[in-house]
Write a protein that holds these residues in place. Structure first.
Motif: not given
Length: 106
Positions: A60-61, A66-71, A87-96, A99-102
């Motif tokens: 998932a990470v 890849g998704a965030v970088g490509t977007a 932009i908000i959706c991209i931010f939500l992916i970054i947040t996810g 969160g997965l890392r933490i």
């Protein structure tokens, strides 16, 4: 260390995804070779990171980076939409991803 390898793998995923655009459906030689090489590196690094990381979180990470970088590069390089909702959706992916890392436990 495997998290660093995973992030690098995600950056290579971004590289091959952008390279696909330049390859014009694998009809241009050098961009096509770039895609094949960066894709191979990305998948190899993902497999190395999976030696110790949970597969669900790592995958998932990897895809999230890849998704965030490509977007983001799509916006910069190809003039894709900069709408606030996008932009908000991209931010939500970054947040996810964070969160997965933490909360992955490794």
């Amino acid at each position: 260390m495997n998290w660093v390898i995973l992030v690098i793998a995600g950056l290579f995923e971004t590289a091959w995804a952008i390279g696909m655009k330049y390859s014009n459906g694998f009809t241009r030689l050098y961009p096509s070779l770039f895609v094949i090489i960066t894709m191979s590196i990305s998948v190899y690094l993902l497999s190395v990171s999976l030696k110790t990381l949970p597969v669900g979180s790592a995958y998932a990470v990897w895809t999230g980076i890849g998704a965030v970088g490509t977007a983001i590069l799509g916006i910069i390089l190809f003039g894709e939409s900069r709408e606030l909702v996008r932009i908000i959706c991209i931010f939500l992916i970054i947040t996810g991803i964070i969160g997965l890392r933490i909360f992955s436990g490794k």
